[in-house]
Design a protein around this motif. Structure first.
Motif, PDB file in Angstrom:
ATOM      1  N   ARG B 145      37.805  47.220  30.901  1.00  0.00           N
ATOM      2  CA  ARG B 145      36.623  46.759  31.625  1.00  0.00           C
ATOM      3  C   ARG B 145      36.953  46.135  32.978  1.00  0.00           C
ATOM      4  O   ARG B 145      36.190  46.204  33.910  1.00  0.00           O
ATOM      5  CB  ARG B 145      35.818  45.752  30.766  1.00  0.00           C
ATOM      6  CG  ARG B 145      35.419  46.265  29.382  1.00  0.00           C
ATOM      7  CD  ARG B 145      34.910  47.703  29.350  1.00  0.00           C
ATOM      8  NE  ARG B 145      33.905  48.018  30.336  1.00  0.00           N
ATOM      9  CZ  ARG B 145      32.606  48.093  30.103  1.00  0.00           C
ATOM     10  NH1 ARG B 145      32.144  47.881  28.897  1.00  0.00           N
ATOM     11  NH2 ARG B 145      31.767  48.404  31.068  1.00  0.00           N
ATOM     12  N   ARG B 146      38.081  45.460  33.075  1.00  0.00           N
ATOM     13  CA  ARG B 146      38.421  44.803  34.348  1.00  0.00           C
ATOM     14  C   ARG B 146      39.929  44.674  34.428  1.00  0.00           C
ATOM     15  O   ARG B 146      40.592  44.360  33.441  1.00  0.00           O
ATOM     16  CB  ARG B 146      37.766  43.420  34.438  1.00  0.00           C
ATOM     17  CG  ARG B 146      37.868  42.773  35.815  1.00  0.00           C
ATOM     18  CD  ARG B 146      37.068  41.472  35.893  1.00  0.00           C
ATOM     19  NE  ARG B 146      37.456  40.549  34.848  1.00  0.00           N
ATOM     20  CZ  ARG B 146      38.569  39.812  34.891  1.00  0.00           C
ATOM     21  NH1 ARG B 146      39.392  39.879  35.913  1.00  0.00           N
ATOM     22  NH2 ARG B 146      38.852  39.016  33.892  1.00  0.00           N
ATOM     23  N   GLN B 148      42.843  42.864  37.005  1.00  0.00           N
ATOM     24  CA  GLN B 148      42.998  41.948  38.124  1.00  0.00           C
ATOM     25  C   GLN B 148      44.480  41.726  38.355  1.00  0.00           C
ATOM     26  O   GLN B 148      45.173  41.165  37.511  1.00  0.00           O
ATOM     27  CB  GLN B 148      42.298  40.626  37.780  1.00  0.00           C
ATOM     28  CG  GLN B 148      42.290  39.642  38.921  1.00  0.00           C
ATOM     29  CD  GLN B 148      41.661  38.326  38.521  1.00  0.00           C
ATOM     30  OE1 GLN B 148      41.070  38.215  37.450  1.00  0.00           O
ATOM     31  NE2 GLN B 148      41.804  37.325  39.362  1.00  0.00           N
ATOM     32  N   THR B 150      47.140  40.059  40.897  1.00  0.00           N
ATOM     33  CA  THR B 150      47.503  39.223  42.035  1.00  0.00           C
ATOM     34  C   THR B 150      49.004  39.317  42.196  1.00  0.00           C
ATOM     35  O   THR B 150      49.758  38.905  41.303  1.00  0.00           O
ATOM     36  CB  THR B 150      47.108  37.747  41.783  1.00  0.00           C
ATOM     37  OG1 THR B 150      45.710  37.691  41.561  1.00  0.00           O
ATOM     38  CG2 THR B 150      47.468  36.881  42.975  1.00  0.00           C
ATOM     39  N   THR B 218      42.740  41.524  50.051  1.00  0.00           N
ATOM     40  CA  THR B 218      41.964  41.465  48.814  1.00  0.00           C
ATOM     41  C   THR B 218      41.207  42.789  48.720  1.00  0.00           C
ATOM     42  O   THR B 218      40.594  43.200  49.705  1.00  0.00           O
ATOM     43  CB  THR B 218      40.967  40.294  48.817  1.00  0.00           C
ATOM     44  OG1 THR B 218      41.682  39.072  48.993  1.00  0.00           O
ATOM     45  CG2 THR B 218      40.186  40.231  47.508  1.00  0.00           C
ATOM     46  N   PHE B 220      38.557  45.233  46.181  1.00  0.00           N
ATOM     47  CA  PHE B 220      37.729  45.402  44.987  1.00  0.00           C
ATOM     48  C   PHE B 220      37.700  46.889  44.676  1.00  0.00           C
ATOM     49  O   PHE B 220      37.370  47.708  45.533  1.00  0.00           O
ATOM     50  CB  PHE B 220      36.313  44.865  45.240  1.00  0.00           C
ATOM     51  CG  PHE B 220      35.378  45.086  44.082  1.00  0.00           C
ATOM     52  CD1 PHE B 220      35.538  44.377  42.899  1.00  0.00           C
ATOM     53  CD2 PHE B 220      34.341  46.002  44.162  1.00  0.00           C
ATOM     54  CE1 PHE B 220      34.680  44.576  41.826  1.00  0.00           C
ATOM     55  CE2 PHE B 220      33.479  46.214  43.097  1.00  0.00           C
ATOM     56  CZ  PHE B 220      33.652  45.495  41.919  1.00  0.00           C
ATOM     57  N   ALA B 227      35.316  50.703  34.735  1.00  0.00           N
ATOM     58  CA  ALA B 227      36.057  49.454  34.907  1.00  0.00           C
ATOM     59  C   ALA B 227      36.030  49.024  36.373  1.00  0.00           C
ATOM     60  O   ALA B 227      35.852  49.846  37.265  1.00  0.00           O
ATOM     61  CB  ALA B 227      37.495  49.616  34.438  1.00  0.00           C
ATOM     62  N   THR B 228      36.193  47.712  36.600  1.00  0.00           N
ATOM     63  CA  THR B 228      36.345  47.201  37.958  1.00  0.00           C
ATOM     64  C   THR B 228      37.713  46.551  38.081  1.00  0.00           C
ATOM     65  O   THR B 228      38.352  46.225  37.069  1.00  0.00           O
ATOM     66  CB  THR B 228      35.259  46.166  38.298  1.00  0.00           C
ATOM     67  OG1 THR B 228      35.323  45.099  37.335  1.00  0.00           O
ATOM     68  CG2 THR B 228      33.877  46.786  38.282  1.00  0.00           C
ATOM     69  N   THR B 230      40.434  44.019  40.837  1.00  0.00           N
ATOM     70  CA  THR B 230      40.776  43.376  42.105  1.00  0.00           C
ATOM     71  C   THR B 230      42.273  43.455  42.280  1.00  0.00           C
ATOM     72  O   THR B 230      43.041  43.388  41.308  1.00  0.00           O
ATOM     73  CB  THR B 230      40.341  41.893  42.160  1.00  0.00           C
ATOM     74  OG1 THR B 230      40.804  41.229  40.987  1.00  0.00           O
ATOM     75  CG2 THR B 230      38.849  41.752  42.269  1.00  0.00           C
ATOM     76  N   ILE B 232      45.130  41.761  44.882  1.00  0.00           N
ATOM     77  CA  ILE B 232      45.323  40.739  45.910  1.00  0.00           C
ATOM     78  C   ILE B 232      46.801  40.666  46.243  1.00  0.00           C
ATOM     79  O   ILE B 232      47.636  40.551  45.333  1.00  0.00           O
ATOM     80  CB  ILE B 232      44.813  39.372  45.407  1.00  0.00           C
ATOM     81  CG1 ILE B 232      43.304  39.419  45.194  1.00  0.00           C
ATOM     82  CG2 ILE B 232      45.201  38.257  46.379  1.00  0.00           C
ATOM     83  CD1 ILE B 232      42.721  38.179  44.554  1.00  0.00           C
ATOM     84  N   ARG B 243      50.718  38.265  38.617  1.00  0.00           N
ATOM     85  CA  ARG B 243      49.969  38.145  37.366  1.00  0.00           C
ATOM     86  C   ARG B 243      48.960  39.278  37.282  1.00  0.00           C
ATOM     87  O   ARG B 243      48.150  39.467  38.191  1.00  0.00           O
ATOM     88  CB  ARG B 243      49.233  36.807  37.308  1.00  0.00           C
ATOM     89  CG  ARG B 243      48.462  36.578  36.023  1.00  0.00           C
ATOM     90  CD  ARG B 243      47.804  35.191  36.051  1.00  0.00           C
ATOM     91  NE  ARG B 243      47.146  34.876  34.799  1.00  0.00           N
ATOM     92  CZ  ARG B 243      45.926  35.281  34.477  1.00  0.00           C
ATOM     93  NH1 ARG B 243      45.233  36.013  35.311  1.00  0.00           N
ATOM     94  NH2 ARG B 243      45.391  34.941  33.311  1.00  0.00           N
ATOM     95  N   GLU B 245      46.086  40.862  34.855  1.00  0.00           N
ATOM     96  CA  GLU B 245      45.220  40.594  33.705  1.00  0.00           C
ATOM     97  C   GLU B 245      44.332  41.806  33.449  1.00  0.00           C
ATOM     98  O   GLU B 245      43.746  42.353  34.379  1.00  0.00           O
ATOM     99  CB  GLU B 245      44.347  39.369  33.997  1.00  0.00           C
ATOM    100  CG  GLU B 245      43.324  39.089  32.902  1.00  0.00           C
ATOM    101  CD  GLU B 245      42.519  37.811  33.148  1.00  0.00           C
ATOM    102  OE1 GLU B 245      43.122  36.740  33.269  1.00  0.00           O
ATOM    103  OE2 GLU B 245      41.281  37.903  33.230  1.00  0.00           O
ATOM    104  N   ALA B 247      41.173  43.041  31.065  1.00  0.00           N
ATOM    105  CA  ALA B 247      40.121  42.717  30.096  1.00  0.00           C
ATOM    106  C   ALA B 247      39.628  44.033  29.513  1.00  0.00           C
ATOM    107  O   ALA B 247      39.223  44.929  30.257  1.00  0.00           O
ATOM    108  CB  ALA B 247      38.977  41.973  30.785  1.00  0.00           C
ATOM    109  N   ARG B 252      42.396  41.030  25.550  1.00  0.00           N
ATOM    110  CA  ARG B 252      42.883  40.755  26.903  1.00  0.00           C
ATOM    111  C   ARG B 252      44.399  40.805  26.917  1.00  0.00           C
ATOM    112  O   ARG B 252      45.054  40.342  25.983  1.00  0.00           O
ATOM    113  CB  ARG B 252      42.426  39.357  27.324  1.00  0.00           C
ATOM    114  CG  ARG B 252      42.850  38.967  28.730  1.00  0.00           C
ATOM    115  CD  ARG B 252      42.537  37.514  28.998  1.00  0.00           C
ATOM    116  NE  ARG B 252      43.195  36.666  28.026  1.00  0.00           N
ATOM    117  CZ  ARG B 252      43.158  35.327  28.023  1.00  0.00           C
ATOM    118  NH1 ARG B 252      42.450  34.690  28.932  1.00  0.00           N
ATOM    119  NH2 ARG B 252      43.793  34.646  27.113  1.00  0.00           N
ATOM    120  N   GLU B 256      52.774  38.361  32.973  1.00  0.00           N
ATOM    121  CA  GLU B 256      53.250  37.381  33.959  1.00  0.00           C
ATOM    122  C   GLU B 256      54.602  36.866  33.501  1.00  0.00           C
ATOM    123  O   GLU B 256      54.818  36.683  32.296  1.00  0.00           O
ATOM    124  CB  GLU B 256      52.234  36.222  34.086  1.00  0.00           C
ATOM    125  CG  GLU B 256      52.505  35.332  35.292  1.00  0.00           C
ATOM    126  CD  GLU B 256      51.458  34.228  35.496  1.00  0.00           C
ATOM    127  OE1 GLU B 256      50.658  33.990  34.566  1.00  0.00           O
ATOM    128  OE2 GLU B 256      51.452  33.617  36.573  1.00  0.00           O
TER     129      GLU B 256
END
Lengths: 372, 372
Positions: B145-146, B148, B150, B218, B220, B227-228, B230, B232, B243, B245, B247, B252, B256
């Motif tokens: 679903r997501r 992320q 960084t 950054t 998106f 799914a979305t 990010t 960074i 890190r 992540e 979801a 989850r 890291e």
């Protein structure tokens, strides 16, 4: 006056919890003398306390010095204005209103500065956020460069959205996770780092639930002094995360699981970058970990502060006037998502009002309470 | 053929390191038989190996079966095409080219499928990322679903940007952190989660350094199956974070510090959401932590795999054809940042080429090497 006579308007989930907090004596200078709710069964649960069917009757009763407004969001504006006009002190649940235009009207009604007008931003009492704010505002971190807050631990199953028919509708609530769950986080964000001046929002509407409002949000924020930020939230992810990372000249801070971890640069990053001759080096660091035994006094602390402000002039932890910022941020993220364009703050409240009006007109909640 | 005779083209930071890896026998079936660099001092450091002043002389020498291209990025395309046309196997450093149009030309030159054409995506050998990919592609996580990521641990001081005049210029490098440091991360992102179909980028150009290209990003991302994400990154933050992540419906995952932490839902989130009657509940979870003793065999593994592919037909860990994805992602993030609009993938390579041409024309590196 040794005590403040308090009336609670709205006995939903939060109003009931607040009533119990007061009745348990956890804010000793507040006395619960009246409650109001259109649902007589709810009033009956507080049979010892004088009950009213409407906010206006309670406000006009002469039985209270102050009111706590814990109704569905749209009523905050009209009830707040009525209470202030009647010369009552007001503590309003978050969000203070659903949109910036309503905030402006509500705050304009606060003409008598003798009246205390506070907002329920209880998370401002959390020692972790207080410490972080101190690190930021004292200059200990140097210039802030990036803030990233992922706060996806707002999981709500379908049963939650079935609790009340006003929930998660444009007509009944005026928004989703940004207006219901996130006002705290948006308030803390603005309180600690300042209000963004430009917002881009990417929302999922009914992505995880059969609802018309947003239950998934990614936002890119541009902050004062050139910092950037991301804010990510959802009521559909499980398990959730609550992790706030701050990248600053003097190091990095990560707030997660009740701990604040400050990895401090022994030489500030810009100075190190300019002066080192080693192309692949980075500043040496030292780590400090701040732990906190709990998340502070929360709601009772806001109640006690509200009473002290009325009785002794103690400064408010969360003046209602500051509540406009989290509303404006939520509005801007939604507006940017609808228009697929960046939105500058301060928000053009008339533009937002037009968009929200259209959403309300198309709301599945046919007979809305937006006019309430 | 028991060994592959390898020529290394470009003896900068990476080319030199790769030459040492081969000379130390860490890829026993590769023999370093030639090197090429326009800088004679660099050639002199490998006095025992036959040195050439140009890529074309090495390619035409008959002394090599394969080449490793470790030049500045812009040369990857022209040198790669020349080597493939000469019937040599090719291993190209990341990024395979600077822009999608160049990738297309380069990959089109790979007509003879008997020639092995690989890319240096050594991070694909990291057992942590291999495990994460397995969790994703096996369906163990359910629907993603997501995501992320960084990855700000690419801090580079000013001294780094002073290493070579081509660095961090549009004419000399064609980009900044996205083209130099992040190809690995963008490759892993696409390799594990699939290629995004829509990208929005928010880049800072020369935000942390006196450079004209991006050193802060950054993005998106909208991914297959809804799914979305990010992404960074920055070369200006210290200390940095890495890190990742994820979801997903079944829980989850957080990667890291060399650890993969999978918090698994005992009931998938969508099913729990539909079936529970408790409005404030969330699925029960169980946590599994995967630790890894190191980050895998990295560059030597890619070299050995390259030799095995040539000598035995072993499948490649990272075929060059897959290298187009990280280039396209980097291009799309930059293009979106310039146009302030979302960019759909596959990228319109002609549009990007026009934008990059303009940037090169205005580059402070007056006499560019972009045509090289």
């Amino acid at each position: 006056m040794k005590h403040v006579r308090l009336g609670i308007i709205g006995l939903g989930v939060m109003g009931k919890a607040h009533a119990r907090t007061i009745l348990e004596g956890r804010a000793p200078r507040l006395r619960l003398t009246a409650v109001a709710d259109s649902d007589s069964a709810r009033l009956a649960q507080f049979g010892d306390i004088h009950g009213f069917a409407t906010d206006r009757e309670l406000i006009a009763s002469g039985m209270v010095d102050a009111v706590l407004i814990a109704t569905p969001h749209y009523f905050h504006t009209s009830t707040g204005i009525a209470a202030l006009n009647a010369g009552l002190h007001v503590l309003v649940e978050k969000p203070i209103s659903v949109q910036r235009a309503d905030c402006d009207r509500l705050l304009a009604a606060h003409k008598d500065q003798q009246l205390v007008f506070a907002a329920m931003f209880n998370q401002r009492t959390d020692p972790l956020y207080r410490k972080l704010r101190q690190l930021v505002t004292s200059g200990a971190l140097g210039r802030i460069r990036r803030v990233q807050w992922t706060v996806t631990n707002w999981f709500r199953p379908d049963a939650y959205y079935g609790l009340s028919s006003w929930r998660a509708t444009w007509a009944g609530e005026g928004g989703g996770v940004l207006l219901n769950q996130c006002p705290h986080n948006l308030d803390l964000f603005s309180w600690i780092f300042g209000q963004p001046h430009r917002v881009r929002g990417f929302c999922g509407f009914g992505r995880y639930h059969e609802i018309e409002v947003e239950d998934d949000v990614t936002a890119f924020l541009e902050l004062p002094d050139g910092a950037t930020g991301t804010f990510i939230t959802s009521t559909g992810e499980a398990p959730g995360t609550n992790r706030l990372e701050v990248a600053a000249e003097n190091g990095r801070v990560v707030a997660e699981n009740g701990t604040l971890r400050f990895t401090r640069n022994l030489v500030p990053a810009p100075e190190f970058s300019r002066t080192t001759s080693e192309p692949f080096s980075a500043p040496p660091t030292r780590e400090r970990v701040f732990t906190f035994k709990d998340n502070g006094a929360q709601h009772p602390a806001i109640f006690r502060n509200f009473a002290d402000a009325i009785l002794r002039g103690t400064p408010l932890i969360a003046p209602a006037a500051e509540g406009i910022r989290s509303v404006e941020l939520a509005n801007a993220i939604l507006l940017s998502s609808w228009t697929e364009k960046p939105v500058d703050l301060p928000l053009d409240s008339a533009v937002y009002a037009r968009w929200l009006k259209r959403k309300i007109a198309s709301s599945r909640r046919a007979k809305g309470i937006a006019a309430g």
